[in-house]
Scaffold this active site. Sequence first.
Site: not given
Ligand code: PMP
Length: 419
Positions: A216, A239, A377, A213, A136
């Site tokens: 998910q 999430k 992203c 990370d 991401h």
């Molecule tokens: N890492 C992953 C794998 C994600 O799916 C996301 C959210 N789409 C993020 C990081 C970033 O999370 P946040 O927008 O809550 O900072």
Amino acid sequence: VSGLDVEAIREDFPILDRKIGGDVTVPGPDEGDDKPLYYLDNAATSHTPRQVVEAMTEYYYEYNSNVHRGIHSLSQEASVAYEQAHDRVAEFIGADGREEIVFTKNTTEAFNLLAYTWGLTELEPGQNVVTTQMEHHASLVTWQQLCEKQGAEVRYVEIDDDGRLDMDDFRAKVDDDTAMVSAVHVSNTLGTVNPVTEITEIAHEHGALSFIDGAQAVPTRPVDVAEIDADFYAFSGHKMLGPTGIGVLYGKRDLLEDLPPFLVGGSMIRRVEFEGATWEDLPWKFEAGTPPIAEAIGLTAAIDYLEDVGMEAIERREWELASYAYERLNEFDDIEIYGPETDRGGLVSFNLEGVHAHDLSSILDDHGVAVRAGDHCTQPLHDVLDVPASTRASFYLYNTTDEIDELIEAVDTARQLFA
Ligand code: PMP
């Protein structure tokens, strides 16, 4: 079957009864709303059950107060709740106490925190950070910027045709100059579940640290940071049925002890003089200013909810829904699905031949089906997949296979329209 009582669970989420289709420039329901909502965008954010909203409301109505500084009763009550939220998160992910749990704004801030503290003080020119092609932007851009500042190199481990990490490439890219290895636990685009324990082992064999990370992963499966042996691990409250505005950076206690603070100011100091200052103990050293108190209380309620349902049952349910969606989408020759067929998290990204993901998702929205369209992203990953964008359906404990059938029907309408 997962054993989840989906109907009972849905009762706890009032938003699932909402109709949509009316004026979207005014937030909330309006007269034009005439379609049921099929919410399949849980990887972007999940919905919030009554129990979480009620816990936050109770705080605001009954013991709203700032934490750590008041002697008065309300402040003491708020402080207890705020501090216990750290304990609850620690217990939930297998951390060794509240000292290892730092509340941030979200996963993104957790990455930035580490880059500004560890990265700017420890990462040296000539060293490298090994991460992957499926990260991401929260992770990828952070490492990229940090390495540029420090004169270090970022290396991206490749994915294979199934959308899994090439573990030979992983081993080849990590060497004795590697300072950090960072990988996503469950990919938010491919659904791939990465072998994070093995990845951490590879990092440690070379004296490097690991940062996983879990944005998910924590919402959708049991996670034990001690078992993974990760040095750092991050995720977001929104999430996992919690509120926005709170995320978590887990770090091993001795590593966090050695890091300088990130943001400075009130609440994170022990003693300030005109000549300098000393820092509070963990985790407060990393929580400058008034923290997300209501959000921490909401996150605690979200964890209670998830544990009541059971993380194993949620993981099974995610798999049921993802494999059903995969099978249904796979029936069509004009649909390309990304990521592995097995061992995947609860989401499926795909493209319908000849239709841009944005057009597809707007037709799905006309049917009340909420999905995510774009690059999620993960632009560099889409470059590897050689597509500008994709459509992603992502599931959570309140979703049903009927909703996936609605998705398939809506995709069929798009097919007819663009034929
Ligand atoms: N890492 C992953 C794998 C994600 O799916 C996301 C959210 N789409 C993020 C990081 C970033 O999370 P946040 O927008 O809550 O900072």
